[in-house]
Each structure stands twice: as C-alpha cells, then as structure tokens.
Design a protein around this motif. Sequence first.
Motif, PDB file in Angstrom:
ATOM      1  N   LEU A 212      -7.045   8.531 -12.125  1.00 41.78           N
ATOM      2  CA  LEU A 212      -5.825   7.888 -11.643  1.00 41.78           C
ATOM      3  C   LEU A 212      -4.864   7.579 -12.783  1.00 41.78           C
ATOM      4  N   GLY A 213      -4.552   8.595 -13.570  1.00 42.54           N
ATOM      5  CA  GLY A 213      -3.599   8.457 -14.657  1.00 42.54           C
ATOM      6  C   GLY A 213      -2.313   9.190 -14.355  1.00 42.54           C
ATOM      7  N   GLY A 214      -1.218   8.681 -14.881  1.00 41.86           N
ATOM      8  CA  GLY A 214       0.080   9.316 -14.684  1.00 41.86           C
ATOM      9  C   GLY A 214       1.165   8.408 -15.199  1.00 41.86           C
ATOM     10  N   LYS A 215       2.361   8.648 -14.724  1.00 45.49           N
ATOM     11  CA  LYS A 215       3.491   7.802 -15.080  1.00 45.49           C
ATOM     12  C   LYS A 215       4.119   7.250 -13.804  1.00 45.49           C
ATOM     13  N   CYS A 216       5.349   6.739 -13.911  1.00 47.71           N
ATOM     14  CA  CYS A 216       5.898   5.955 -12.806  1.00 47.71           C
ATOM     15  C   CYS A 216       6.014   6.730 -11.501  1.00 47.71           C
ATOM     16  N   ALA A 217       6.389   8.021 -11.562  1.00 44.97           N
ATOM     17  CA  ALA A 217       6.538   8.800 -10.336  1.00 44.97           C
ATOM     18  C   ALA A 217       5.197   9.108  -9.692  1.00 44.97           C
ATOM     19  N   ASP A 218       4.110   8.915 -10.430  1.00 40.35           N
ATOM     20  CA  ASP A 218       2.762   9.037  -9.878  1.00 40.35           C
ATOM     21  C   ASP A 218       2.266   7.684  -9.370  1.00 40.35           C
ATOM     22  N   LEU A 219       2.309   6.667 -10.249  1.00 36.57           N
ATOM     23  CA  LEU A 219       1.684   5.390  -9.928  1.00 36.57           C
ATOM     24  C   LEU A 219       2.457   4.608  -8.880  1.00 36.57           C
ATOM     25  N   ASN A 220       3.788   4.590  -8.980  1.00 31.78           N
ATOM     26  CA  ASN A 220       4.551   3.885  -7.947  1.00 31.78           C
ATOM     27  C   ASN A 220       4.590   4.668  -6.642  1.00 31.78           C
ATOM     28  N   ALA A 221       4.526   5.996  -6.718  1.00 34.85           N
ATOM     29  CA  ALA A 221       4.414   6.784  -5.487  1.00 34.85           C
ATOM     30  C   ALA A 221       3.083   6.492  -4.798  1.00 34.85           C
ATOM     31  N   LEU A 222       2.019   6.348  -5.583  1.00 35.44           N
ATOM     32  CA  LEU A 222       0.719   5.997  -5.004  1.00 35.44           C
ATOM     33  C   LEU A 222       0.797   4.627  -4.341  1.00 35.44           C
ATOM     34  N   PHE A 223       1.426   3.680  -5.004  1.00 35.54           N
ATOM     35  CA  PHE A 223       1.623   2.352  -4.413  1.00 35.54           C
ATOM     36  C   PHE A 223       2.382   2.455  -3.101  1.00 35.54           C
ATOM     37  N   VAL A 224       3.488   3.181  -3.097  1.00 40.25           N
ATOM     38  CA  VAL A 224       4.302   3.325  -1.885  1.00 40.25           C
ATOM     39  C   VAL A 224       3.502   3.988  -0.766  1.00 40.25           C
ATOM     40  N   GLY A 225       2.760   5.052  -1.084  1.00 41.06           N
ATOM     41  CA  GLY A 225       1.971   5.737  -0.069  1.00 41.06           C
ATOM     42  C   GLY A 225       0.891   4.853   0.527  1.00 41.06           C
ATOM     43  N   LEU A 226       0.210   4.085  -0.315  1.00 38.24           N
ATOM     44  CA  LEU A 226      -0.842   3.190   0.177  1.00 38.24           C
ATOM     45  C   LEU A 226      -0.260   2.093   1.063  1.00 38.24           C
ATOM     46  N   VAL A 227       0.941   1.604   0.727  1.00 39.15           N
ATOM     47  CA  VAL A 227       1.596   0.595   1.562  1.00 39.15           C
ATOM     48  C   VAL A 227       2.053   1.208   2.876  1.00 39.15           C
ATOM     49  N   ARG A 228       2.665   2.373   2.823  1.00 47.49           N
ATOM     50  CA  ARG A 228       3.114   3.041   4.053  1.00 47.49           C
ATOM     51  C   ARG A 228       1.945   3.343   4.987  1.00 47.49           C
ATOM     52  N   ALA A 229       0.781   3.600   4.415  1.00 45.42           N
ATOM     53  CA  ALA A 229      -0.397   3.892   5.245  1.00 45.42           C
ATOM     54  C   ALA A 229      -0.807   2.694   6.090  1.00 45.42           C
ATOM     55  N   GLN A 230      -0.312   1.498   5.743  1.00 48.15           N
ATOM     56  CA  GLN A 230      -0.532   0.302   6.556  1.00 48.15           C
ATOM     57  C   GLN A 230       0.634   0.024   7.508  1.00 48.15           C
ATOM     58  N   ASP A 231       1.523   1.027   7.668  1.00 50.28           N
ATOM     59  CA  ASP A 231       2.715   0.892   8.521  1.00 50.28           C
ATOM     60  C   ASP A 231       3.644  -0.213   8.041  1.00 50.28           C
ATOM     61  N   ILE A 232       3.665  -0.428   6.730  1.00 57.10           N
ATOM     62  CA  ILE A 232       4.590  -1.358   6.115  1.00 57.10           C
ATOM     63  C   ILE A 232       5.639  -0.537   5.370  1.00 57.10           C
TER      64      ILE A 232
END
Length: 371
Positions: A212-232
């Motif tokens: 799980l290494g990367g930069k902002c377009a990886d890590l914040n995209a992962l954050f956004v995807g995980l949040v969206r997966a909760q319908d938020i």
Amino acid sequence: MTTRRDLLKAGALATAAAVLPRAAFAQQAAAPQTFAPAVGKWRSYQIVTTVEILKPEGQVQAWLPVASFSNPDWFKPGENSWTTNARSAQLVRDPHSGADMLHLVFADGEKAPRVELTSRATSRDWAVDLTKPGKPAPLAAAARARNIASTDLIPTDGIVKATSDKIVAGKSGELEKVRAIFEWIVENTYRNPTTRGCGIGDIAALLKSGDLGGKCADLNALFVGLVRAQDIPARDVYGLRVVPSRFGYKSLGANSEIVTKAQHCRAEVFLSDFGWVPMDPADVRKVVLEEPPGKLALDDPKVVAARKGLFGSWEGNWFAFNTAHDVALPGFAGPRLGFLMYPQAANAAGLLDCLDPDNFKYVIRASEIAV
C-alpha cells in the motif's frame, strides 16, 4: 506590432493586481508552528504555465487544466488569459467528467508550438468544527450519485467494498466510519518516493498487491474509494501547491516559485451534519516521510499535529483544478485519463509524457498576488 501569434487570448486580468515581492515568499516559509488551520482570510494566487512542444510531429494538440472547481467556503476560481501561436485555442469542458481545460490545436508545420496560460484563483484556510453538527443543505441527487459512483480506477465493489466493510465494522454513523477509514489509511499505507508523479490511482490493484505505497493520487483515491463504498459522498480534488505552508511544514507547501512538480490532490467528504469536510490522509504520510529530518514516527509531534489537523481542515496555500475522473481529452481518440492535473499534449506519436516536463516541455510558476 501585434500579430496573429499574440491575438488568441481570453479573459481579462485585473489591472490593479500586483505580484507580491519574492521576499514575502521566503518569509512565509519561516516560523514553524503547530499545524492547526482555522478559517482564514482570503488570498489570491496566480499560476503561469508555459508549454513548448519540442517535437512537433504531425498534428499537435495540447490541453492545460484550469480551475473548474468551486467551493464558496474556501476556493473561488478566477480568470484565465493566454498567448499562443496555436491555430485555435478555447476553453472547453469534458461533458462526462466536468473538467475545464484550455484546448489548443496547432497548424501542421508549426515549428515551435507554444502557449503561456495565466490563471488566477482565491483561496483561504478552512476548518470544520466536527464537534458541532449543523443542518447544511443536502446534496442534490445528481451530485450525490456522482460522488458515490465507481470510476475506472476507483471501483466501490469487490476488494474495495470488502476492505471498507472490514475497516468500519462495529462503527456507526458517517463521521465515525469516515474517521476509521482516515486512520486506517494513515496506519496502513506509506508514501513511496519512487512513485512517478502523484501516482496512478488504481486502488483495486493497490489493494490486491498488498503493498500500500504510493503518493497522493493513490492514497487519497484509496481513501475516497473506501468512503464511497459506504455510500458516503467523497471526492478527490486535483490541484497544485502554490506557496509555502505558513505553519512551517516544508512538506506541505511549495518551496519555490517554480511549481512544475508541485501537483497535489486532496479529498473532501460530504457529511450530512457538516457538509463538505476537508481531509488529507496522504499528506499525513508525506509529513512522515519528508518533514525534516525525515522518516518520522507516527507519534512525532509534527505527525500528530498534521494527523489531527488534516481531518477536518487544511491550508489555503493550494490551487484547485477539478474533481474529475475518467477524463476524455477533446479532439483526442486515445483512452480517457484517470484524472487531469498535469498539462497534456499529443503529436503524431500520441500523448507526450506529462511527468517529464523537461522534455515535454513545460514550466509552471506560482505567486501570491494583491488585488
């Protein structure tokens, strides 16, 4: 004498505006202090992007991102103007993603394709008090659907949904779930200095790899995807660091007037009791890796302060472009882009490498301006 090469311009820049002295830029980088953004005064910025195509083979086109994002709480896009020797130059919007860009088409045989784009915007430090729920206007149905949807690189099913459900197990309410996902990103990912640019943002591949290494377009995209997966609703906001951090964090600001490689994406989450809330777990990991002396522990005071501050607030030392995913470049038959944060150009051989500005070639300069 004015020629055709100078006539393709749009917008008008305020004649009263003046670029602040360079000394002011240097002074902003001084005086380290606790990272704690609060609602601040509005500040205006100017970025000047100069693009030259070194290998003008066949038909040459270019696409430069401009600010199409707006949040009246902390960011207001301004005017754009340009000079170019392109055959045509116009501001266009990708109807699918909503990304605005300056699209240029150069005449066949143009030996030195060139454009200089000047863009302005106003921003400020912003913070949301998450201890005081309110009653913000709900998102419109279309905006909500857009901000919980899957994209090509940010799916919300499969391994993303399974991971998200595991993280929030036992949590109740939007805020508690989002906080759990934010803390999971900080605890389980890392900033990889060898990642090109800001990363790719292919979050399913990232999770499947187990690395799980990367930069902002990886890590914040992962954050956004995980949040969206909760319908938020959540969104990446793609932009550019433009001035130093006033809190003295070298890793969280631009440290030169040349910001050609200072791209950064942030994230916002829409919480029913608070509206759009700023969050940036990727920058917490950047502080860990880059803040002097480097490779800080999670319990280092600088990291602790950034971790607290970047859940619900951030600095206004940053120029936002868009929240777009799956971007189609007008006039280009190639594949869609995962996001639009860098200048793009194409010749007969296809898209040029936007992460190689020295051979592309482009330079971006930033300054704070008084208006």
